[in-house]
Design a protein around this motif. Sequence first.
Motif, PDB file in Angstrom:
ATOM      1  N   ASN A 114       7.698   0.474  -3.950  1.00 51.78           N
ATOM      2  CA  ASN A 114       6.861   0.324  -2.762  1.00 51.78           C
ATOM      3  C   ASN A 114       6.890   1.622  -1.955  1.00 51.78           C
ATOM      4  O   ASN A 114       7.942   2.259  -1.811  1.00 51.78           O
ATOM      5  N   TYR A 116       5.050   3.721   1.674  1.00 50.93           N
ATOM      6  CA  TYR A 116       4.298   3.528   2.913  1.00 50.93           C
ATOM      7  C   TYR A 116       3.787   4.871   3.408  1.00 50.93           C
ATOM      8  O   TYR A 116       4.291   5.946   3.051  1.00 50.93           O
ATOM      9  N   CYS A 117       2.766   4.778   4.258  1.00 49.41           N
ATOM     10  CA  CYS A 117       2.148   5.977   4.831  1.00 49.41           C
ATOM     11  C   CYS A 117       1.490   5.586   6.143  1.00 49.41           C
ATOM     12  O   CYS A 117       0.972   4.468   6.281  1.00 49.41           O
ATOM     13  N   THR A 118       1.499   6.479   7.107  1.00 56.28           N
ATOM     14  CA  THR A 118       0.848   6.238   8.396  1.00 56.28           C
ATOM     15  C   THR A 118      -0.264   7.262   8.603  1.00 56.28           C
ATOM     16  O   THR A 118      -0.026   8.467   8.469  1.00 56.28           O
ATOM     17  N   ASN A 124      -1.444   2.017   9.136  1.00 53.32           N
ATOM     18  CA  ASN A 124      -0.347   1.968   8.175  1.00 53.32           C
ATOM     19  C   ASN A 124      -0.842   1.505   6.807  1.00 53.32           C
ATOM     20  O   ASN A 124      -1.612   0.552   6.704  1.00 53.32           O
ATOM     21  N   ILE A 126       0.512   0.412   2.829  1.00 53.70           N
ATOM     22  CA  ILE A 126       1.645   0.036   1.975  1.00 53.70           C
ATOM     23  C   ILE A 126       1.132  -0.044   0.545  1.00 53.70           C
ATOM     24  O   ILE A 126       0.161  -0.753   0.251  1.00 53.70           O
ATOM     25  N   PHE A 182       3.019   9.891   1.010  1.00 56.82           N
ATOM     26  CA  PHE A 182       3.644   8.577   0.976  1.00 56.82           C
ATOM     27  C   PHE A 182       5.171   8.715   0.871  1.00 56.82           C
ATOM     28  O   PHE A 182       5.671   9.642   0.231  1.00 56.82           O
ATOM     29  N   VAL A 185       9.740   3.014   0.302  1.00 51.78           N
ATOM     30  CA  VAL A 185      10.284   1.969   1.175  1.00 51.78           C
ATOM     31  C   VAL A 185      11.702   1.667   0.701  1.00 51.78           C
ATOM     32  O   VAL A 185      11.915   1.247  -0.437  1.00 51.78           O
TER      33      VAL A 185
END
Length: 352
Positions: A114, A116-118, A124, A126, A182, A185
């Motif tokens: 997994n 994540y990126c903002t 956000n 995922i 990215f 997680v």
Amino acid sequence: ITVARETGDGAGQEAEASAEFFDMLERMQDDYIPYPRIEEIVEKGGPYSLVILPQFGGYWIEDAENVGTPTSSDSSYYEEEDGGLSPGTFGYKLECNGTVRAYRKHFLGKEHLNFYCTTNSLGNLILSLKYEEAEGQEYLRIILRSRTKTLHDRISLAGLSKLPSVPQIAKLLCDDVTGLKFYPVLYPRASQLIVTYDEHEVNNTFKFGVIYQKFGQISEEDLFGNNEESPAFTEFLNLLGDKIELLDFKGFRGGLDVAHGQTGTDSVYTVFREKEIMFHVSTKLPYTEGDPQQLQRKRHIGNDIVAAIFQEENTPFVPDMIASNFLHAYIVVQVENACTDHTTYKVTRSSS
């Protein structure tokens, strides 16, 4: 009446067409012939259709005569991701959005990653990745979540000399994901949080009304006034689910009282495809002497969206027979060869 002003030929023609359209609507309204009243149909005698359209319309009927009766082997349950099933492949299909359950089905409890990126524009993100092999082929299964949608796909790795990077994989699903970084997680309970997010809109509980209609009953008062359950009706209820005691019942209660017995002592409940279903059975809800409307019963069934109407004999049902702002669909079921080894049901659907 034709209304046209000196604003050019186009405007005049448009006004004339508009006037003709409203004139046609007025003629149609004058010529409209209502459907026969239920009393008139009953007076003429049977055999009757299972469902009679209301006098002034508002409902459609799917006639059982025109729909093949499926057996259990003809039915199917498929998710949107499965695809490739034509509408006529099976007798009926139960459909659901497979994307919301894809993580539980393909990722949860299995090796996967997994990320994540903002971002400023997309919020956000995922991303879930999982490597798969099937029939000698290599694939990547991908789920990309944003604040507006969730995308799910499986891509083949055939012909690729090396695995694409995580940003490249994300871009395969969404063109707007460009030039992003990215991060993995690393939270230990991330999988449980992700599956909860994916399934937060999934409804796993349902409630449906079940109404017993005896021969010749053509009013709401007649339907809600039935107290006895015939062997044929009991057989039908056993087909729907299990008879359960409401007191201290721990499953989905569908608005029924499980503490003080104010909505009767028992009901019919089942679990189908991991979904809980509580049936509001008219004959099992409390009966109030002196109340022709039987509001104790109607306040539950009248607040359902779908109700099944059980008929032991050939008798007509009209959808607007029951006054409700919520009931929009009726499944009228007429039994044949009740309580035998050859019991069958004739089914018609009507919806507003």
